[in-house]
Design a protein around this motif. Structure first.
Motif, PDB file in Angstrom:
ATOM      1  N   SER A   1      27.888 -19.549 -16.057  1.00 31.17           N
ATOM      2  CA  SER A   1      26.441 -19.329 -16.014  1.00 31.17           C
ATOM      3  C   SER A   1      25.732 -20.070 -17.149  1.00 31.17           C
TER       4      SER A   1
ATOM      5  N   ILE B   1      25.737 -16.568  -6.302  1.00 31.88           N
ATOM      6  CA  ILE B   1      26.303 -15.252  -6.613  1.00 31.88           C
ATOM      7  C   ILE B   1      27.331 -14.859  -5.560  1.00 31.88           C
TER       8      ILE B   1
ATOM      9  N   TYR C   1      20.442 -19.774  -5.602  1.00 38.31           N
ATOM     10  CA  TYR C   1      20.876 -18.839  -6.645  1.00 38.31           C
ATOM     11  C   TYR C   1      21.678 -17.690  -6.038  1.00 38.31           C
ATOM     12  N   TYR C   2      21.147 -17.104  -4.991  1.00 36.03           N
ATOM     13  CA  TYR C   2      21.829 -15.975  -4.360  1.00 36.03           C
ATOM     14  C   TYR C   2      23.116 -16.418  -3.659  1.00 36.03           C
TER      15      TYR C   2
ATOM     16  N   GLY D   1      24.148 -18.778 -10.415  1.00 32.56           N
ATOM     17  CA  GLY D   1      24.568 -17.699  -9.525  1.00 32.56           C
ATOM     18  C   GLY D   1      26.077 -17.559  -9.464  1.00 32.56           C
TER      19      GLY D   1
ATOM     20  N   PHE E   1      27.163 -15.830 -12.569  1.00 28.76           N
ATOM     21  CA  PHE E   1      26.799 -14.421 -12.541  1.00 28.76           C
ATOM     22  C   PHE E   1      27.746 -13.621 -11.640  1.00 28.76           C
ATOM     23  N   GLY E   2      28.281 -14.286 -10.604  1.00 26.22           N
ATOM     24  CA  GLY E   2      29.049 -13.617  -9.568  1.00 26.22           C
ATOM     25  C   GLY E   2      30.014 -12.538 -10.029  1.00 26.22           C
TER      26      GLY E   2
ATOM     27  N   GLU F   1      19.734 -11.550 -14.508  1.00 26.56           N
ATOM     28  CA  GLU F   1      19.696 -11.489 -13.046  1.00 26.56           C
ATOM     29  C   GLU F   1      18.304 -11.115 -12.544  1.00 26.56           C
TER      30      GLU F   1
ATOM     31  N   GLY G   1      25.827 -10.265  -2.215  1.00 30.78           N
ATOM     32  CA  GLY G   1      25.330 -11.639  -2.239  1.00 30.78           C
ATOM     33  C   GLY G   1      24.908 -12.129  -0.860  1.00 30.78           C
TER      34      GLY G   1
ATOM     35  N   ARG H   1      31.403 -14.430  -6.277  1.00 32.41           N
ATOM     36  CA  ARG H   1      32.139 -13.189  -6.048  1.00 32.41           C
ATOM     37  C   ARG H   1      33.241 -13.371  -5.019  1.00 32.41           C
TER      38      ARG H   1
END
Length: 392
Positions: free
Chosen positions: A282, A255, A251-252, A305, A308-309, A222, A133, A259
């Motif tokens: 999400s 993520i 968005y990134y 994001g 999604f992580g 993704e 990420g 995480r």
């Protein structure tokens, strides 16, 4: 052991750097090279197919040469691909070096994921992908510094990222022997000669196909946001390409944060719980993106994001526990190659449909995929649980 882990984290930054670069640069690349906006899907599918093909056979490469050596060569191959793209005079050359880029990424992804799932706990897998990420968050920001005027500076952005890849490859050299020694000491028990399972036998394992399909649904979402997120912002919110590149970093960053938090949550929660939480968050993020809030709707990308992580790293970390350690590298490769193939096919179709209609459909497609992800994940859990109960 900690030195190896630190370098593995840095390697995953190298994996993330190219992943967000193409989508952020595409609004200016397609104009410069005179190709249709929808052609981004073709380039992305080519990269995905190359990545997936290497992932499919990565287990054999890793057993032959070791994870460290495969990773070192792959990072250098990735740098060559990026540098080649930066000098590409036309779309044909860009595609050719995209093939090189895809080959480099596939072996890194499979090898490092399989290694960490076998040798480290769940929090380390999530933090590993958190560093991915970092790479995908920093990359569009670096690119945005060069996207001024006519936008031709995207080439300089690619060259800077290629230089970073070479620097990261140097870190791998420093721990190469220690990494190899650690892998030999903790190598999972291998099947006797001639007693190994075939690809079909592994894929027929209870829950394997639904697990791969669930990861494919995640990858579809993704890849769609990665490839088309900046284009969505340009078309729907009339942002300039450099502003869209900065906004897609939300968005990134989501993520990366997802995480990071998941790594701490993994101390208390199982992979199963983390996957379910990620799907729920999400889903809420996609709904936010649909709300008529003007520019505030873009903040839904951050929540998407974050959701999604934990999904991708938690699915991969659960592979040895679900299907056994002996074939973990192979099954990790199958998960990734299958997920990439499905994900890139879905975003290819989406690219052409959205270009012919409107990119406004992006959040609605994401909602449908998110529901499918939830259903397939639950079916996988039922099949795996049933298999374990029968083995008792």
């Amino acid at each position: 052991m900690m030195a190896v882990l630190a370098v593995i984290y840095i390697v995953f930054i190298s994996l993330g750097l190219p992943d967000s670069l193409f989508g952020a640069a595409w609004p200016v690349i397609h104009v410069e090279m005179g190709v249709a906006e929808s052609f981004a899907s073709v380039c992305s599918v080519i990269i995905g197919l190359c990545t997936g093909s290497v992932s499919f056979f990565a287990g054999k490469l890793i057993r032959r040469f070791g994870t460290a050596a495969v990773t070192f060569v792959s990072v250098l191959v990735t740098a060559v691909g990026l540098l080649g793209i930066s000098f590409a005079p036309n779309i044909v050359c860009l595609i050719a070096f995209s093939v090189v880029l895809g080959f480099g990424a596939g072996a890194i992804d499979t090898g490092v994921n399989a290694f960490v799932s076998l040798h480290y706990k769940a929090q380390h897998m999530n933090w590993l992908h958190c560093f991915w990420g970092v790479g995908v968050t920093v990359s569009p920001l670096i690119l945005s510094l060069f996207l001024s005027g006519d936008g031709s500076g995207w080439r300089s952005g690619y060259r800077v990222i290629a230089l970073l890849e070479v620097l990261i490859a140097c870190f791998v050299i420093f721990v190469l022997r220690r990494w190899n020694r650690m892998e030999r000491e903790k190598q999972p028990e291998q099947p006797a000669a001639g007693g190994g399972k075939s690809i079909l036998e592994l894929l027929r394992g209870r829950g394997v196909l639904t697990s791969i399909l669930s990861l494919g649904m995640y990858s579809s979402m993704e890849f769609m946001v990665s490839t088309w997120g900046a284009t969505y912002l340009v078309n729907i919110y009339a942002l300039s390409p450099d502003e869209a590149a900065r906004r897609i970093s939300l968005y990134y960053a989501g993520i990366m944060l997802g995480r990071l938090f998941a790594g701490f949550l993994a101390l208390k929660l199982s992979d199963k719980a983390l996957i379910r939480c990620g799907i729920g968050v999400s889903f809420l993020g996609i709904l936010w993106l649909l709300l008529p809030l003007g520019s505030l709707s873009v903040w839904g990308l951050l929540l998407i994001g974050m959701g999604f992580g934990p999904i991708f790293p938690s699915v991969l970390h659960s592979v040895p526990a679900r299907f056994g350690a002996a074939y973990a590298a192979d099954l990790t490769g199958y998960h990734m190659s299958g997920a990439y193939a499905l994900g890139f096919c879905v975003q290819l179709i989406f690219g052409y449909v959205a270009s012919a209609t409107s990119f406004y459909i992006l959040p609605f497609v994401l909602l449908g995929l998110c529901v499918l992800l939830f259903l397939l994940n639950e079916q996988t859990l039922r099949l795996v649980t049933g298999k374990k109960e029968r083995q008792r």
